[in-house]
Design an enzyme around this catalytic site. Structure first.
Site, short mmCIF file in Angstrom:
data_model
loop_
_atom_site.label_atom_id
_atom_site.label_comp_id
_atom_site.label_asym_id
_atom_site.label_seq_id
_atom_site.Cartn_x
_atom_site.Cartn_y
_atom_site.Cartn_z
N LYS A 112 58.22 24.63 80.46
CA LYS A 112 57.08 23.71 80.41
C LYS A 112 57.37 22.41 81.13
O LYS A 112 56.49 21.85 81.79
CB LYS A 112 56.69 23.42 78.95
CG LYS A 112 56.02 24.61 78.31
CD LYS A 112 55.47 24.29 76.95
CE LYS A 112 54.83 25.53 76.35
NZ LYS A 112 54.50 25.37 74.95
N LYS A 197 54.04 36.06 79.59
CA LYS A 197 53.42 36.14 78.27
C LYS A 197 51.93 35.79 78.33
O LYS A 197 51.52 34.96 79.14
CB LYS A 197 54.14 35.14 77.36
CG LYS A 197 53.71 35.15 75.92
CD LYS A 197 54.38 34.01 75.16
CE LYS A 197 53.67 32.70 75.40
NZ LYS A 197 54.09 31.60 74.51
N LYS A 200 48.10 30.97 75.33
CA LYS A 200 46.81 30.28 75.25
C LYS A 200 46.77 28.99 76.05
O LYS A 200 45.72 28.56 76.49
CB LYS A 200 46.44 30.02 73.80
CG LYS A 200 47.38 29.07 73.08
CD LYS A 200 46.86 28.74 71.70
CE LYS A 200 47.89 28.92 70.60
NZ LYS A 200 49.16 28.27 70.80
P1 TYM Z 1 52.02 29.47 69.25
O1 TYM Z 1 50.88 28.65 68.78
O2 TYM Z 1 52.32 29.50 70.68
O3 TYM Z 1 51.82 30.95 68.77
C1 TYM Z 1 51.51 31.28 67.42
C2 TYM Z 1 52.16 32.61 67.08
O4 TYM Z 1 51.70 33.61 67.98
C3 TYM Z 1 52.80 34.25 68.60
N1 TYM Z 1 52.43 34.59 69.98
C4 TYM Z 1 52.55 35.80 70.54
N2 TYM Z 1 53.02 36.95 70.04
C5 TYM Z 1 52.99 38.02 70.87
N3 TYM Z 1 52.55 37.97 72.14
C6 TYM Z 1 52.09 36.83 72.69
N4 TYM Z 1 51.64 36.80 73.92
C7 TYM Z 1 52.08 35.67 71.86
N5 TYM Z 1 51.69 34.39 72.07
C8 TYM Z 1 51.92 33.74 70.91
C9 TYM Z 1 53.92 33.22 68.57
O5 TYM Z 1 55.18 33.84 68.68
C10 TYM Z 1 53.68 32.56 67.26
O6 TYM Z 1 54.28 33.30 66.21
N6 TYM Z 1 56.05 26.76 68.17
C11 TYM Z 1 55.07 27.67 67.62
C12 TYM Z 1 54.26 27.09 66.50
C13 TYM Z 1 55.10 26.57 65.36
C14 TYM Z 1 55.72 27.35 64.38
C15 TYM Z 1 56.34 26.42 63.51
C16 TYM Z 1 55.83 28.72 64.18
C17 TYM Z 1 55.33 25.27 65.09
N7 TYM Z 1 56.09 25.17 63.95
C18 TYM Z 1 57.10 26.85 62.41
C19 TYM Z 1 56.57 29.15 63.07
C20 TYM Z 1 57.20 28.22 62.20
C21 TYM Z 1 54.09 28.03 68.73
O7 TYM Z 1 53.98 27.34 69.73
O8 TYM Z 1 53.32 29.09 68.44
#
Ligand code: TYM
Length: 336
Positions: A112, A197, A200
């Site tokens: 990023k 990946k 979003k």
């Molecule tokens: P985020 O918002 O990017 O994604 C939320 C969840 O969706 C999963 N995910 C995917 N799984 C499979 N294929 C994909 N293309 C895909 N895109 C997203 C992510 O692995 C995630 O589980 N840093 C985290 C948010 C966060 C968090 C936390 C998660 C902040 N604090 C504490 C768990 C525990 C994030 O950016 O997720």
């Protein structure tokens, strides 16, 4: 009882990747077998260039979508991160345990930050420290398991390392968490760029299926998915990433094993058609419920208010214990 914590970041409209990699399991499995918390992690959305009104809108939408996906406030706690001060409170203390070097090694930071620099923008300091805030999210609740997609496993590893290091230095305070991921679709790929990946925040719409895409939009996107050169349908993530992605999506949506499903098709067109229909069917009830919830914003607000109150009560004792352990003077004890 096992404590589960996970979250989604309101940086864009939620995608099929979020759903298959994380949210679906939270609703179908985690909330039933554990004491689970699910969070719209809005503080994390401020780590990159953002529009305040959009973050607010997306946070509200993400909360509704979590409920639409089946999270039941009777079974789990649903809340917004910024409503609970303990996250930011603990994050600072964990920054005093983490090192600059380990932050700079995080893959998502490297990717990023490079993208921001390419665009000629500056990199926010919070993008570097983001994984510490994520560790705070997890450790504040004594979390045992963190159900996430594969892209988050390095961050959960960091949370583990920080917990172990803190406990060794200052006495046992934190539960050491572990990541869990689904057997298929733990990394759903962009339909047009199957080596990246489906994310979003990237906002390259045509390769991303959003949870609120109309059925015909979903069909169009899946039918236009990049497949690989070659004719026969085989499941090979390395050599045939486009095909493998479709087979995994189909397996995740309709059931079955991607390699076995491959044997049932002799044309890419038929595979795409079935995949598109399977995705449409999986999204249909989520979209219907989301529409109902949009008509009742007071309900969602109430769920978030109660969720934050519950979450605060759960996090407070652990964060207070961390403050004491690391050497901060508890209030009201300043007698000489
Ligand atoms: P985020 O918002 O990017 O994604 C939320 C969840 O969706 C999963 N995910 C995917 N799984 C499979 N294929 C994909 N293309 C895909 N895109 C997203 C992510 O692995 C995630 O589980 N840093 C985290 C948010 C966060 C968090 C936390 C998660 C902040 N604090 C504490 C768990 C525990 C994030 O950016 O997720």
């Amino acid at each position: 009882m096992t404590r589960v914590f996970s979250g989604v970041k309101p940086t864009g409209h939620l995608t099929l990747g979020n759903y298959l990699g994380a949210m679906r399991r939270w609703a179908a499995v985690d909330q039933h077998r554990s004491d689970a918390l699910f969070c719209v992690v809005d503080l994390h959305a401020l780590t990159v260039d953002h529009d305040p009104a959009r973050v607010r809108r997306l946070s509200r939408q993400a909360a509704s979508l979590l409920l639409a996906a089946g999270l039941d406030p009777e079974l789990c706690t649903v809340f917004v991160q910024s409503h609970v001060d303990e996250h930011a409170r603990l994050s600072y203390v964990l920054e005093c345990v983490a090192t600059d070097g380990e932050m700079r090694r995080m893959i998502q930071y490297k990717e990023k930050a490079a993208r921001e620099r390419e665009r000629g923008g500056s990199v926010r300091l919070s993008l570097l420290t983001y994984p510490v805030l994520m560790a705070a999210d997890i450790l504040a609740y004594g979390t045992d398991e963190v159900p996430v997609g594969h892209d988050q496993t390095q961050h959960v590893e960091l949370a583990r390392d920080l917990a172990v290091r803190f406990n060794q230095r200052y006495g046992h305070t934190f539960v050491v968490p572990r990541a869990t991921s689904p057997a298929v679709a733990a990394r759903v790929m962009n339909l047009l760029e199957p080596t990246s990946k489906m994310g979003k925040s990237d906002d390259v719409g045509p390769g991303i299926v959003y949870l609120l895409d109309e059925p015909d939009v979903v069909r169009k996107k899946v039918m236009r998915a990049v497949t690989d050169s070659g004719r026969e349908v085989v499941y090979d993530r390395e050599e045939r990433p486009g095909l493998a992605n479709l087979l995994e999506i189909l397996a995740a949506c309709a059931g079955g094993d991607p390699a076995e499903l491959a044997g049932k098709y002799d044309s890419y067109g038929a595979l795409k058609k079935d995949t598109a229909e399977a995705v449409v069917e999986v999204l249909r009830p989520v979209q219907r419920r989301h529409q109902e919830l949009c008509a009742d914003p007071g309900y969602v607000e109430g769920v978030l208010r109660e969720g934050a109150e519950k979450a605060r009560g759960m996090a407070r004792p652990t964060v207070d214990a961390a403050y004491r352990a690391i050497g901060l003077l508890p209030p009201g004890t300043a007698t000489p």
